[in-house]
Write an enzyme that holds these catalytic residues in place. Structure first.
Site, PDB file in Angstrom:
ATOM      1  N   ASP A  12      26.459  38.901  40.096  1.00  0.00           N
ATOM      2  CA  ASP A  12      27.295  39.169  41.264  1.00  0.00           C
ATOM      3  C   ASP A  12      27.193  40.642  41.660  1.00  0.00           C
ATOM      4  OD1 ASP A  12      28.966  38.462  43.342  1.00  0.00           O
ATOM      5  OD2 ASP A  12      30.804  38.832  42.210  1.00  0.00           O
ATOM      6  N   VAL A  25      44.289  42.458  37.546  1.00  0.00           N
ATOM      7  CA  VAL A  25      43.865  43.738  36.998  1.00  0.00           C
ATOM      8  C   VAL A  25      44.941  44.772  37.265  1.00  0.00           C
ATOM      9  CG1 VAL A  25      42.081  45.521  37.039  1.00  0.00           C
ATOM     10  CG2 VAL A  25      41.453  43.130  37.426  1.00  0.00           C
ATOM     11  N   GLY A  79      39.504  35.510  40.701  1.00  0.00           N
ATOM     12  CA  GLY A  79      39.618  34.083  40.473  1.00  0.00           C
ATOM     13  C   GLY A  79      40.314  33.741  39.172  1.00  0.00           C
ATOM     14  N   GLY A 138      41.665  36.416  36.803  1.00  0.00           N
ATOM     15  CA  GLY A 138      42.576  37.383  36.215  1.00  0.00           C
ATOM     16  C   GLY A 138      43.190  38.331  37.215  1.00  0.00           C
ATOM     17  N   LYS A 144      42.907  43.904  32.194  1.00  0.00           N
ATOM     18  CA  LYS A 144      42.691  42.655  32.915  1.00  0.00           C
ATOM     19  C   LYS A 144      43.293  41.511  32.116  1.00  0.00           C
ATOM     20  CE  LYS A 144      39.204  39.990  35.415  1.00  0.00           C
ATOM     21  NZ  LYS A 144      37.807  39.946  35.917  1.00  0.00           N
TER      22      LYS A 144
END
Length: 638
Positions: free
Chosen positions: A222, A112, A108, A110, A128
């Site tokens: 999460d 990587v 959402g 960044g 990132k």
């Protein structure tokens, strides 16, 4: 919503659902043509549809939408930021140090990259970078900076390490993390089913990593199999690394004071208080870990909410969470002990206060419950492998009786004229099979107890078989003493401060550790194994054989600390020769999966051939002549 609008949402939903997963986002954007309300309605359907995993598995992140009332009437809708297409970044240098190899993925906030650190001899790292489109969004900036702060706070081998941070010339923030070579837990789960030992190890490692994060005031929010990496270290073990702290809550952080408290997380793993936006605590992550543990055992999540709109999915999920998962786990896995269900019910309790107080407490209870299941499974396998008695596999008359009579020693104090005649080989074998059968029936009738002989009152003349079969004191036994075991109570870390010896039925008192005193009655290599921190570990690995009647004290200058409210099953092995399967293993080192299987095979094959007599605080281990290796298990309650 008008009928025409509803039909439009349905049409777009079906078109997106039928398209390839990697094309769904672009197609959705094109079909909605900038209509954010329309797009939001379609997304709410896609997130909860089982065939649209790229949506339902995405974590919710903050937006300004507010149209989802809940039981508390305070839930704010959070939609995830959509991914950019981006440009090829290979060869790009970040701050003249990190040269990008390839893009690993986008989230959402960044993107990587896999890169090489030119100042550390080309070491692989992960960089990132905040998406350029989010650079001017204060909330996105705060979330990005909060993730690097969360990782910087935690120092634990089970959490990915942050190495560096800074800003690009464009002003975009970035931070650098260690590169974890391996696969996600989700990828492993899709390839195969994990064994009970592997489930125990993975859950224990996640729990310890969470405990370290919670002690630093960091709550992941999460946790799911996609955010659990299994690092490949060149062995067969599963090494856990937690990743993606992008929506983590960081306590006492100036940066996170204005962080969102709305609907953040991935719906199937969100605790009730997370779904209802009423708070966040260690119990929130413990709930998610409970869902993962359930999923590892059952092959599915505990709850399957409605799959219509996001609003209905949330209401359905909270209703199911309040009701609990019932007996569905053991319906799918009848081999599990009911205590496994009880532990998971507590971890998934609707009220956060009713769950385990710490991740470590949940792990301890979960491992203990799985150990009971594993031991019951071993006994069941032993029953299945018991040979069928028939005339074809019984020895011919006199075939073995002459040899047994020659090899047997006359009991002391009796002459050949006064001693009773030895039973025939056929009678001995029948007696052994009958006793084993009775033992297993009694074991199952007692509810599968694994405390075995420890639960019987200590009597100088009472003996109990390893499988739990009581033997009458008057019945002569051909077994002789091969090993004695005393367990001493000591002050933690100070074996010189003794508090006496532990009786078999006693619980180790709070504030005491233990020391093993093992005395073999025959020369041999003496091993000691036990689970610690969720992994089966070697407590003693002998370099040289221990002489007969020479006491071996373990640990030599320390003591074994035990977690509270648990039991530990120690396995002792006495072998005339070194066991090749454990060659190179050192004391304190976890066993590999292959070594765990080897030890389990030893226990299954040899433990039923031993008897244990309790004389006060001492365990007398007995086995028939020629038994090699000798295996017995000591259950210590604490």
């Amino acid at each position: 919503m008008t009928p025409e609008q509803y039909q439009r949402v349905t049409d777009i939903f079906n078109q997106v659902l039928e398209s390839p997963p990697d094309k769904q986002l672009d197609l959705l954007a094109a079909l909605c043509a900038g209509d954010e309300t329309l797009r939001h309605e379609v997304e709410s359907l896609l997130r909860v549809h089982p065939s649209a995993q790229s949506f339902i598995e995405e974590p919710f992140q903050p937006s300004a939408l507010e149209d989802l009332p809940t039981e508390h009437g305070a839930l704010q809708t959070q939609s995830f930021f959509h991914l950019d297409t981006g440009q090829q970044a290979r060869g790009t240098s970040v701050s003249d140090r990190y040269v990008v190899e390839r893009e690993l993925g986008r989230g959402g906030n960044g993107v990587v990259y896999l890169a090489r650190d030119q100042q550390l001899h080309g070491r692989l790292v992960v960089v990132k970078v905040l998406l350029e489109a989010q650079q001017s969004t204060p909330l996105a900036q705060r979330m990005f900076e909060s993730e690097s702060e969360a990782l910087a706070r935690i120092s634990h081998p089970g959490v990915v390490t942050v190495l560096d941070r800074g800003r690009l010339l464009s002003g975009q923030s970035y931070f650098v993390m260690e590169y974890v070579r391996g696969e996600t837990l989700r990828a492993l789960m899709q390839r195969r089913t994990l064994s009970l030992a592997e489930v125990s190890s993975v859950v224990a490692q996640i729990g310890r990593a969470l405990g370290a994060a919670h002690r630093e005031g960091v709550y992941h929010r999460d946790l799911k199999p996609e955010n659990v990496m299994l690092e490949d270290l060149g062995d067969d073990a599963l090494h856990v690394k937690l990743i993606d702290f992008g929506i983590a809550k960081v306590a006492n952080s100036a940066m996170s004071n204005n962080m969102p408290e709305g609907l953040v997380g991935t719906l199937p793993y969100m605790a009730p208080e997370q779904v209802l936006s009423t708070g966040c605590s260690p119990a929130t992550d413990i709930y998610a870990l409970g869902v993962i543990a359930y999923e590892l055992l059952a092959g599915e999540r505990p709850y399957k909410p409605a799959q219509s709109t996001l609003r209905d999915a949330i209401r359905s999920l909270t209703t199911m969470q309040r009701a609990g998962f019932g007996d569905r786990l053991r319906a799918r896995r009848p081999d599990l002990d009911e205590e496994v269900e009880n532990v998971l019910r507590k971890a998934l309790a609707y009220e956060a206060a009713d769950r385990y107080p710490t991740a470590e407490a949940f792990v301890g209870a979960f491992i203990q419950a799985l150990e009971i299941s594993a031991q019951q499974e071993a006994v069941a396998r032993a029953v299945e492998e018991e040979p069928t008695i028939s005339l074809s596999n019984l020895p011919l008359a006199g075939e073995e009786s002459d040899r047994l009579a020659t090899d047997s020693e006359t009991p002391s104090g009796l002459t050949s004229e006064t001693s009773s005649p030895l039973p025939s080989a056929r009678e001995q074998r029948l007696e052994q099979v009958i006793l084993v059968g009775i033992a297993l029936l009694l074991l199952f009738g007692a509810g599968g107890s694994v405390i075995w002989w420890w639960n019987s009152p200590p009597k100088a003349t009472a003996t109990v078989g390893t499988a739990g079969t009581p033997r009458l004191a008057s019945a002569p036994s051909p077994a002789s003493s091969v090993l004695t075991c005393d367990i001493e109570l000591v002050a933690p870390g100070n074996p010189s401060e003794s508090a006496g010896f532990l009786k078999p039925e006693e619980v180790v008192p709070t504030g005491k550790d233990i020391v093993f005193h093992l005395t073999p009655r025959q020369t041999g290599f003496l091993y000691l194994f036990a689970p610690t921190n969720g992994q089966l570990t070697a407590f003693r690995m002998p370099d040289e054989p221990s002489p007969a009647d020479y006491p071996v004290v373990f640990p030599k200058n320390a003591s074994i600390g035990l977690a509270r409210t648990a039991v530990t099953n120690f396995t002792v092995v006495l072998s005339t020769a070194k066991l090749a399967a454990f060659e190179g293993l050192r004391s304190g080192q976890p066993l590999s999966p292959a070594q765990q299987r080897e030890l389990a095979t030893l226990v299954e094959r040899q433990a039923l051939q031993t008897q244990v007599a309790t004389e006060g605080t001492q365990r007398q281990v007995r086995a028939a002549p020629g038994t090699d290796p000798i295996v017995f298990q000591a259950v210590v309650k604490h």
